[in-house]
Design a protein around this motif. Sequence first.
Motif, PDB file in Angstrom:
ATOM      1  N   LEU A 223      55.881  30.371 -45.215  1.00  0.00           N
ATOM      2  CA  LEU A 223      56.078  31.406 -45.662  1.00  0.00           C
ATOM      3  C   LEU A 223      57.466  30.455 -46.490  1.00  0.00           C
ATOM      4  CD1 LEU A 223      57.452  34.707 -45.986  1.00  0.00           C
ATOM      5  CD2 LEU A 223      58.906  33.506 -44.293  1.00  0.00           C
ATOM      6  N   THR A 224      57.512  30.432 -47.905  1.00  0.00           N
ATOM      7  CA  THR A 224      57.752  29.924 -49.034  1.00  0.00           C
ATOM      8  C   THR A 224      59.421  31.057 -49.434  1.00  0.00           C
ATOM      9  OG1 THR A 224      56.747  29.064 -49.995  1.00  0.00           O
ATOM     10  CG2 THR A 224      58.712  28.832 -50.963  1.00  0.00           C
ATOM     11  N   VAL A 225      60.369  30.935 -49.366  1.00  0.00           N
ATOM     12  CA  VAL A 225      61.503  31.836 -49.307  1.00  0.00           C
ATOM     13  C   VAL A 225      62.122  31.449 -50.508  1.00  0.00           C
ATOM     14  CG1 VAL A 225      63.740  33.583 -48.757  1.00  0.00           C
ATOM     15  CG2 VAL A 225      62.165  32.594 -46.977  1.00  0.00           C
ATOM     16  N   GLU A 226      62.353  32.397 -51.193  1.00  0.00           N
ATOM     17  CA  GLU A 226      63.467  31.766 -52.605  1.00  0.00           C
ATOM     18  C   GLU A 226      64.194  32.753 -53.001  1.00  0.00           C
ATOM     19  OE1 GLU A 226      61.408  30.681 -56.666  1.00  0.00           O
ATOM     20  OE2 GLU A 226      59.658  30.779 -55.160  1.00  0.00           O
ATOM     21  N   ALA A 227      66.088  32.119 -52.984  1.00  0.00           N
ATOM     22  CA  ALA A 227      66.789  33.645 -52.512  1.00  0.00           C
ATOM     23  C   ALA A 227      67.905  32.867 -52.863  1.00  0.00           C
ATOM     24  CB  ALA A 227      67.191  34.388 -51.469  1.00  0.00           C
ATOM     25  N   VAL A 228      68.689  33.735 -53.853  1.00  0.00           N
ATOM     26  CA  VAL A 228      70.082  32.889 -54.483  1.00  0.00           C
ATOM     27  C   VAL A 228      70.362  34.455 -54.463  1.00  0.00           C
ATOM     28  CG1 VAL A 228      71.193  31.977 -55.723  1.00  0.00           C
ATOM     29  CG2 VAL A 228      69.285  30.611 -55.661  1.00  0.00           C
ATOM     30  N   PHE A 229      72.284  34.694 -53.916  1.00  0.00           N
ATOM     31  CA  PHE A 229      72.574  35.562 -53.841  1.00  0.00           C
ATOM     32  C   PHE A 229      74.092  35.251 -54.267  1.00  0.00           C
ATOM     33  CE2 PHE A 229      70.707  38.671 -50.490  1.00  0.00           C
ATOM     34  CZ  PHE A 229      69.707  39.117 -51.803  1.00  0.00           C
ATOM     35  N   THR A 230      74.917  35.980 -55.132  1.00  0.00           N
ATOM     36  CA  THR A 230      76.042  35.167 -56.017  1.00  0.00           C
ATOM     37  C   THR A 230      76.729  36.535 -56.283  1.00  0.00           C
ATOM     38  OG1 THR A 230      75.837  35.675 -58.059  1.00  0.00           O
ATOM     39  CG2 THR A 230      74.714  33.465 -57.381  1.00  0.00           C
ATOM     40  N   SER A 231      78.441  36.210 -56.281  1.00  0.00           N
ATOM     41  CA  SER A 231      79.393  37.140 -56.476  1.00  0.00           C
ATOM     42  C   SER A 231      78.979  38.201 -57.583  1.00  0.00           C
ATOM     43  CB  SER A 231      80.596  36.734 -56.208  1.00  0.00           C
ATOM     44  OG  SER A 231      80.873  35.569 -57.702  1.00  0.00           O
TER      45      SER A 231
ATOM     46  N   ARG B  31      63.009  21.258 -45.143  1.00  0.00           N
ATOM     47  CA  ARG B  31      63.098  22.632 -43.805  1.00  0.00           C
ATOM     48  C   ARG B  31      64.330  22.876 -44.798  1.00  0.00           C
ATOM     49  NH1 ARG B  31      60.336  22.752 -38.010  1.00  0.00           N
ATOM     50  NH2 ARG B  31      61.310  24.480 -38.795  1.00  0.00           N
ATOM     51  N   GLY B  32      64.185  24.452 -44.940  1.00  0.00           N
ATOM     52  CA  GLY B  32      65.520  25.064 -45.055  1.00  0.00           C
ATOM     53  C   GLY B  32      66.281  25.862 -44.070  1.00  0.00           C
ATOM     54  N   ASN B  33      66.792  26.663 -44.854  1.00  0.00           N
ATOM     55  CA  ASN B  33      68.135  27.968 -43.488  1.00  0.00           C
ATOM     56  C   ASN B  33      66.807  28.435 -42.524  1.00  0.00           C
ATOM     57  OD1 ASN B  33      68.167  29.193 -45.589  1.00  0.00           O
ATOM     58  ND2 ASN B  33      70.295  29.345 -45.677  1.00  0.00           N
ATOM     59  N   LEU B  34      65.954  28.326 -43.509  1.00  0.00           N
ATOM     60  CA  LEU B  34      65.541  29.490 -42.480  1.00  0.00           C
ATOM     61  C   LEU B  34      64.577  29.539 -41.177  1.00  0.00           C
ATOM     62  CD1 LEU B  34      65.065  31.099 -45.588  1.00  0.00           C
ATOM     63  CD2 LEU B  34      64.819  32.913 -43.746  1.00  0.00           C
ATOM     64  N   VAL B  35      64.610  30.421 -40.072  1.00  0.00           N
ATOM     65  CA  VAL B  35      63.425  29.751 -38.892  1.00  0.00           C
ATOM     66  C   VAL B  35      63.008  31.067 -38.409  1.00  0.00           C
ATOM     67  CG1 VAL B  35      65.385  27.894 -38.087  1.00  0.00           C
ATOM     68  CG2 VAL B  35      65.402  30.269 -37.163  1.00  0.00           C
ATOM     69  N   ASN B  36      61.680  31.160 -38.240  1.00  0.00           N
ATOM     70  CA  ASN B  36      60.732  31.759 -37.221  1.00  0.00           C
ATOM     71  C   ASN B  36      61.406  32.430 -35.619  1.00  0.00           C
ATOM     72  OD1 ASN B  36      59.313  33.819 -35.041  1.00  0.00           O
ATOM     73  ND2 ASN B  36      57.624  32.934 -36.512  1.00  0.00           N
ATOM     74  N   LEU B  37      62.213  33.300 -35.765  1.00  0.00           N
ATOM     75  CA  LEU B  37      63.238  33.955 -34.469  1.00  0.00           C
ATOM     76  C   LEU B  37      61.877  33.112 -32.839  1.00  0.00           C
ATOM     77  CD1 LEU B  37      65.293  36.095 -35.206  1.00  0.00           C
ATOM     78  CD2 LEU B  37      65.408  34.107 -35.107  1.00  0.00           C
ATOM     79  N   GLU B  38      60.914  33.352 -33.036  1.00  0.00           N
ATOM     80  CA  GLU B  38      59.604  33.542 -32.258  1.00  0.00           C
ATOM     81  C   GLU B  38      58.992  31.948 -31.773  1.00  0.00           C
ATOM     82  OE1 GLU B  38      57.290  36.408 -32.505  1.00  0.00           O
ATOM     83  OE2 GLU B  38      58.751  38.232 -31.855  1.00  0.00           O
ATOM     84  N   ASP B  39      59.009  30.795 -32.668  1.00  0.00           N
ATOM     85  CA  ASP B  39      58.644  30.610 -32.965  1.00  0.00           C
ATOM     86  C   ASP B  39      59.542  29.264 -33.735  1.00  0.00           C
ATOM     87  OD1 ASP B  39      56.602  28.137 -32.794  1.00  0.00           O
ATOM     88  OD2 ASP B  39      55.129  28.520 -34.368  1.00  0.00           O
ATOM     89  N   PRO B  40      60.231  28.953 -33.563  1.00  0.00           N
ATOM     90  CA  PRO B  40      61.128  28.282 -34.085  1.00  0.00           C
ATOM     91  C   PRO B  40      60.689  26.261 -34.557  1.00  0.00           C
ATOM     92  CG  PRO B  40      62.535  28.526 -31.995  1.00  0.00           C
ATOM     93  CD  PRO B  40      60.709  29.302 -32.301  1.00  0.00           C
ATOM     94  N   GLU B  41      59.688  26.562 -33.943  1.00  0.00           N
ATOM     95  CA  GLU B  41      58.930  24.859 -34.752  1.00  0.00           C
ATOM     96  C   GLU B  41      57.904  25.252 -35.909  1.00  0.00           C
ATOM     97  OE1 GLU B  41      59.274  22.441 -33.771  1.00  0.00           O
ATOM     98  OE2 GLU B  41      60.841  23.022 -32.029  1.00  0.00           O
ATOM     99  N   GLU B  42      57.589  26.213 -36.358  1.00  0.00           N
ATOM    100  CA  GLU B  42      57.219  27.109 -37.291  1.00  0.00           C
ATOM    101  C   GLU B  42      58.179  26.489 -38.702  1.00  0.00           C
ATOM    102  OE1 GLU B  42      55.232  31.066 -40.117  1.00  0.00           O
ATOM    103  OE2 GLU B  42      56.007  31.083 -37.977  1.00  0.00           O
ATOM    104  N   VAL B  43      57.282  25.564 -39.542  1.00  0.00           N
ATOM    105  CA  VAL B  43      57.840  25.354 -40.975  1.00  0.00           C
ATOM    106  C   VAL B  43      58.228  26.416 -41.864  1.00  0.00           C
ATOM    107  CG1 VAL B  43      58.181  23.557 -42.987  1.00  0.00           C
ATOM    108  CG2 VAL B  43      57.383  22.478 -40.501  1.00  0.00           C
ATOM    109  N   VAL B  44      59.574  27.278 -41.876  1.00  0.00           N
ATOM    110  CA  VAL B  44      59.789  27.892 -43.578  1.00  0.00           C
ATOM    111  C   VAL B  44      59.811  26.875 -44.423  1.00  0.00           C
ATOM    112  CG1 VAL B  44      60.749  29.795 -43.763  1.00  0.00           C
ATOM    113  CG2 VAL B  44      60.207  29.271 -41.788  1.00  0.00           C
TER     114      VAL B  44
END
Length: 353
Positions: free
Chosen positions: A31-39, A290-303
């Motif tokens: 899983l790859t996540v791209e997100a930049v939220f700003t003001s 690795r970024g700042n996201l985790v699988n809550l049920e499997d923390p070892e999964e690479v995101v």
Amino acid sequence: MLRRFIYLIFLLPVACIDPFEVGLETGEQLLTVEAVFTSQPGRQTVRLTRSDTYGSVFEGLIRPVRSATVVVRDDLGNVVFLEEDQEDRGTYVTTTDFATVPGRSYTLQIQTIEGKVYSSFPEKVQAVPEISNLSVQTTTVPVEGEINPRSGVQLVVDIQDPAGENNFYFWKNGPAVYVLETRPDLFTPRPSDTNPSREPQPKPCCFTCYRNEQIDNSGIFIANDDNFNGLSTKIVAGFVEDDGLRFVNTYRVDLRQISISQDAYRFLRLVKQQTEISGSVFDPPPANIRGNLVNLEDPEEVVLGYFIAGAETVRRIYIDKNDLTFQQPKSIIPDDCRLVEGAQEDAPADWNP
């Protein structure tokens, strides 16, 4: 001797080679996540894809993650649900007026259609100083085997860094518009039954248009204030390549300056190091960052990827062709400029060089 030769002739056609089947294991879908939220108020986007560990050079191995539930929460308990863009599947958008607030913390939560739940660590939004001035400087890069070097303009910011606090900066190119000049008088249609010799058929219009574009950064532009805390400084914060069209007349671009957290800065710095590997034996081996996201049920999964939440300020600049000390040869488009993607005949309402 002749008899042996005849035997060899009969034996050759019946010889066979067993095919060797190569079995390659299918890489893990990450899983790859791209997100930049700003003001900056507007539609903030989250892009979800699954990419194979072999890399994106293999066609079809990057797929959008569809029909997920995507939510952003702040530290006051406010919840915003994002909707999937039906024309760009895998992209999830907020309302048009969403904006982060300095001092607040934001968390991104994702639930896929398979039921897997992912969450980011909270990202606290720091205030961002204004860009005091934005200027340009021409830069060239020699290309082996080519007469002309690659060239373009570097965007240079002047900022007054706040004293007494650690600040981390991230710059992105925003929307751009430039005067597009073409040569419809040189138009020559493709050969056809009515025009087999490809004789020129000049068009009377149009020579000049205004072309909109959104160019990706040709690198990662980041900085921390370890060496200029509380001081005024100049930093190269962006780059726009000269493609033979952009700087023939006037070019306008908005530069986005975004405050980011220390952890986001560390992540982008590692990505920058990986993307700037030169290919020598002294380069570090590539690795999944690795970024700042985790699988809550499997923390070892690479995101892969990172959810960034920051404050933003924007500075606009008009670049005249005379501002460049080196220009690429002018590219010729032998057609009506209105037929070029992103081009229109009328200037934008806010065009004010």
